[in-house]
Design a protein around this motif. Sequence first.
Motif, PDB file in Angstrom:
ATOM      1  N   PHE A 206     -20.944  -6.875 -30.098  1.00  0.00           N
ATOM      2  CA  PHE A 206     -20.967  -5.509 -30.604  1.00  0.00           C
ATOM      3  C   PHE A 206     -22.037  -5.350 -31.684  1.00  0.00           C
ATOM      4  O   PHE A 206     -22.819  -4.394 -31.662  1.00  0.00           O
ATOM      5  N   VAL A 207     -22.091  -6.279 -32.619  1.00  0.00           N
ATOM      6  CA  VAL A 207     -23.105  -6.227 -33.679  1.00  0.00           C
ATOM      7  C   VAL A 207     -24.506  -6.350 -33.084  1.00  0.00           C
ATOM      8  O   VAL A 207     -25.438  -5.663 -33.518  1.00  0.00           O
ATOM      9  N   SER A 208     -24.666  -7.178 -32.069  1.00  0.00           N
ATOM     10  CA  SER A 208     -25.969  -7.333 -31.425  1.00  0.00           C
ATOM     11  C   SER A 208     -26.404  -6.040 -30.739  1.00  0.00           C
ATOM     12  O   SER A 208     -27.564  -5.639 -30.822  1.00  0.00           O
ATOM     13  N   VAL A 209     -25.467  -5.378 -30.057  1.00  0.00           N
ATOM     14  CA  VAL A 209     -25.785  -4.110 -29.384  1.00  0.00           C
ATOM     15  C   VAL A 209     -26.187  -3.055 -30.416  1.00  0.00           C
ATOM     16  O   VAL A 209     -27.172  -2.334 -30.236  1.00  0.00           O
TER      17      VAL A 209
ATOM     18  N   ILE B 123     -27.394 -12.735 -24.969  1.00  0.00           N
ATOM     19  CA  ILE B 123     -27.287 -13.119 -23.562  1.00  0.00           C
ATOM     20  C   ILE B 123     -27.066 -14.619 -23.394  1.00  0.00           C
ATOM     21  O   ILE B 123     -26.220 -15.051 -22.609  1.00  0.00           O
ATOM     22  N   VAL B 124     -27.810 -15.422 -24.125  1.00  0.00           N
ATOM     23  CA  VAL B 124     -27.778 -16.866 -23.911  1.00  0.00           C
ATOM     24  C   VAL B 124     -26.775 -17.562 -24.816  1.00  0.00           C
ATOM     25  O   VAL B 124     -26.146 -18.535 -24.423  1.00  0.00           O
ATOM     26  N   GLY B 125     -26.596 -17.068 -26.017  1.00  0.00           N
ATOM     27  CA  GLY B 125     -25.741 -17.754 -26.983  1.00  0.00           C
ATOM     28  C   GLY B 125     -24.266 -17.612 -26.687  1.00  0.00           C
ATOM     29  O   GLY B 125     -23.826 -16.739 -25.943  1.00  0.00           O
TER      30      GLY B 125
ATOM     31  N   TYR C 290     -31.606 -22.576 -18.061  1.00  0.00           N
ATOM     32  CA  TYR C 290     -32.867 -22.080 -17.511  1.00  0.00           C
ATOM     33  C   TYR C 290     -33.243 -20.741 -18.158  1.00  0.00           C
ATOM     34  O   TYR C 290     -34.387 -20.528 -18.555  1.00  0.00           O
ATOM     35  N   LEU C 291     -32.276 -19.848 -18.286  1.00  0.00           N
ATOM     36  CA  LEU C 291     -32.508 -18.546 -18.899  1.00  0.00           C
ATOM     37  C   LEU C 291     -32.920 -18.686 -20.355  1.00  0.00           C
ATOM     38  O   LEU C 291     -33.773 -17.939 -20.845  1.00  0.00           O
ATOM     39  N   GLU C 292     -32.336 -19.645 -21.042  1.00  0.00           N
ATOM     40  CA  GLU C 292     -32.703 -19.894 -22.442  1.00  0.00           C
ATOM     41  C   GLU C 292     -34.181 -20.284 -22.548  1.00  0.00           C
ATOM     42  O   GLU C 292     -34.905 -19.803 -23.426  1.00  0.00           O
ATOM     43  N   GLY C 293     -34.636 -21.139 -21.635  1.00  0.00           N
ATOM     44  CA  GLY C 293     -36.048 -21.532 -21.631  1.00  0.00           C
ATOM     45  C   GLY C 293     -36.973 -20.354 -21.357  1.00  0.00           C
ATOM     46  O   GLY C 293     -38.021 -20.204 -21.998  1.00  0.00           O
TER      47      GLY C 293
END
Length: 142
Positions: free
Chosen positions: A102-105, A92-94, A54-57
């Motif tokens: 860490f790389v995403s942050v 968050i979703v993946g 649901y969050l992905e959508g």
Amino acid sequence: MGKVKKYIQAICEILEMLAAGLVLLGIVLSMIGILKNLPAFRALLMDVTAFRHYLEGIFLIVIGIEFLEMLCRPNSDNILEVLIFLVARHMIVGETTPYMDFVSVISVGLLCFLRRYLHVSRIKEKEREAQLKTQDPSLDEV
């Protein structure tokens, strides 16, 4: 040559608005699809993986809205917002590892810093232009 360039720019603007309209239609249809699926809301209460789906959508719709805004008003702020939402959605979703998180942050931090730097430099440039106009009134005619 100038007429051809203006004609091509007009065609590009029409195509951009057409693409924006198609994105808007996709966003509206996706929102209707999510709201229409009431059994999914009951599944959210019982299963955490359903919440992830649901969050992905929802994230896809938000990214679509940001993309639409970028198509209608292309500027560095809108482009950076789309990139920030894409990285946040991935984090968050993946399915990610701690290293990927860490790389995403770090990526979101750099994008926010870049966005802030571009915004501050744009404000300083406008102030400088205003100051030049007050010193030389003939610049208002340009």
